[in-house]
Design an enzyme around this catalytic site. Sequence first.
Site, PDB file in Angstrom:
ATOM      1  CG  HIS A  19      58.076  98.232  64.648  1.00  0.00           C
ATOM      2  ND1 HIS A  19      56.943  97.812  65.307  1.00  0.00           N
ATOM      3  CD2 HIS A  19      57.840  99.534  64.309  1.00  0.00           C
ATOM      4  CE1 HIS A  19      56.071  98.821  65.368  1.00  0.00           C
ATOM      5  NE2 HIS A  19      56.588  99.859  64.774  1.00  0.00           N
ATOM      6  CG  HIS A  42      51.558 109.480  60.357  1.00  0.00           C
ATOM      7  ND1 HIS A  42      52.491 110.139  59.589  1.00  0.00           N
ATOM      8  CD2 HIS A  42      50.334 109.846  59.894  1.00  0.00           C
ATOM      9  CE1 HIS A  42      51.845 110.880  58.680  1.00  0.00           C
ATOM     10  NE2 HIS A  42      50.540 110.720  58.853  1.00  0.00           N
ATOM     11  CB  SER A 102      57.484 103.835  65.587  1.00  0.00           C
ATOM     12  OG  SER A 102      56.361 104.684  65.601  1.00  0.00           O
ATOM     13  CD  GLU A 120      48.323 109.738  66.818  1.00  0.00           C
ATOM     14  OE1 GLU A 120      49.164 108.997  66.291  1.00  0.00           O
ATOM     15  OE2 GLU A 120      47.155 109.814  66.399  1.00  0.00           O
ATOM     16  CG  ASP A 148      49.189 117.121  58.925  1.00  0.00           C
ATOM     17  OD1 ASP A 148      49.936 116.130  58.810  1.00  0.00           O
ATOM     18  OD2 ASP A 148      48.489 117.560  57.998  1.00  0.00           O
ATOM     19  N   GLY A 149      51.651 115.526  61.136  1.00  0.00           N
ATOM     20  CA  GLY A 149      53.064 115.197  60.941  1.00  0.00           C
ATOM     21  C   GLY A 149      53.590 115.579  59.573  1.00  0.00           C
ATOM     22  CG  ASP A 169      53.664 103.610  60.304  1.00  0.00           C
ATOM     23  OD1 ASP A 169      53.114 103.048  59.346  1.00  0.00           O
ATOM     24  OD2 ASP A 169      53.617 103.178  61.481  1.00  0.00           O
TER      25      ASP A 169
HETATM   26  N1  SAM Z   1      54.133 104.581  63.774  1.00  0.00           N
HETATM   27  C1  SAM Z   1      53.340 103.827  64.736  1.00  0.00           C
HETATM   28  C2  SAM Z   1      54.089 102.567  65.126  1.00  0.00           C
HETATM   29  O1  SAM Z   1      54.829 102.029  64.308  1.00  0.00           O
HETATM   30  O2  SAM Z   1      53.952 102.140  66.262  1.00  0.00           O
HETATM   31  C3  SAM Z   1      51.964 103.495  64.205  1.00  0.00           C
HETATM   32  C4  SAM Z   1      51.243 104.647  63.605  1.00  0.00           C
HETATM   33  S1  SAM Z   1      49.649 104.323  62.968  1.00  0.00           S
HETATM   34  C5  SAM Z   1      49.957 103.337  61.553  1.00  0.00           C
HETATM   35  C6  SAM Z   1      49.212 105.878  62.278  1.00  0.00           C
HETATM   36  C7  SAM Z   1      48.874 106.948  63.318  1.00  0.00           C
HETATM   37  O3  SAM Z   1      48.867 108.217  62.688  1.00  0.00           O
HETATM   38  C8  SAM Z   1      47.494 106.807  63.950  1.00  0.00           C
HETATM   39  O4  SAM Z   1      47.645 106.781  65.351  1.00  0.00           O
HETATM   40  C9  SAM Z   1      46.719 108.053  63.502  1.00  0.00           C
HETATM   41  O5  SAM Z   1      45.850 108.560  64.513  1.00  0.00           O
HETATM   42  C10 SAM Z   1      47.835 109.034  63.251  1.00  0.00           C
HETATM   43  N2  SAM Z   1      47.570 110.076  62.230  1.00  0.00           N
HETATM   44  C11 SAM Z   1      46.762 110.039  61.153  1.00  0.00           C
HETATM   45  N3  SAM Z   1      46.948 111.129  60.383  1.00  0.00           N
HETATM   46  C12 SAM Z   1      47.924 111.875  60.989  1.00  0.00           C
HETATM   47  C13 SAM Z   1      48.612 113.077  60.643  1.00  0.00           C
HETATM   48  N4  SAM Z   1      48.304 113.751  59.529  1.00  0.00           N
HETATM   49  N5  SAM Z   1      49.573 113.535  61.478  1.00  0.00           N
HETATM   50  C14 SAM Z   1      49.893 112.849  62.622  1.00  0.00           C
HETATM   51  N6  SAM Z   1      49.286 111.698  62.986  1.00  0.00           N
HETATM   52  C15 SAM Z   1      48.325 111.205  62.173  1.00  0.00           C
END
Ligand code: SAM
Length: 295
Positions: A19, A42, A102, A120, A148-149, A169
Amino acid sequence: MFSYRHAFHAGNHADVLKHTVLIAALQHLVEKDAALTVLDTHAGAGLYRLDGDYANTSAESADGIARLIAPGVPALQPALQAYLDMVRAFNQGAATRVYPGSPFIIQRLLRERDKLKLFELHPTDLRALAGNVAQLEAGRQVAVLHEDGFEGIKKFLPPPARRALVLCDPSYEMKNDYGKVLDMAADSLKRFATGTYAFWYPIIPRPEAHDLPRRLKTLATKAGKSWLHATLTVKSSKITENAAGDVKRPGLPASGMFLINPPFTLKAALKEALPQMTELLAQDKNATHTLESGG
Ligand code: SAM
């Protein structure tokens, strides 16, 4: 379905690195007039309670953000101070009860003309994220997508004003996330070569994790793009065993941020902030950091 929930980890040392870098990069990007699109592949839940059940289970923020606000901490370097100010902006009074993820960090730095797309997949985090974002009343500025991101960002590249920051992320819960990051980076550079791309990754004893920054570096170099790589180690990665045979795993000892087309101001900001971050977050004598750039 995935079991990773960022609420267990919010405000830990990896979030401090990620961050701080995110804020420093974004602060520079919003200095230019043209609208910016930010894609958070993500997103997580967006906001976390540091005094809630999840955070208390591991209390990881005690060795992260909490160390920056402990009594006796010297004046912070500007990038770390900007990070702390951001977290404070979500808290009233002295206690730090809420930690912004984020999506909320990004949204706070955007201007009205900028756009934020949040991806997400986890249904619980998605519900929390959608509820938190609704309270912002940001209208069409922020979109929450249950997609899916890695795939979903494709339709937003290149962005209308040809300015974008992508934060990628993943939780790396699945081994193939490492390959997906690389595929996404390669595909995104083809779609939009001048975007700023920021990838977080864990530094753990696993070949894919070790290879990721090396392969991102090769990709950026072959594409003729500049890059920046910052890592923070807070403790040894060794698994220890006491006389009774109890095995102690270290948890996450280190992480890195790899950026392609970083803002030119970022390296100097991190050069000042990383030594202090290392000193404040060190858990043993193995604490260290690295900062390199190229292109
Ligand atoms: N970026 C966030 C932050 O800094 O506050 C934290 C994100 S966390 C490390 C990863 C997130 O990605 C989780 O909430 C998970 O459910 C989600 N996730 C996992 N695979 C994903 C995908 N293919 N596409 C989107 N989200 C996904």
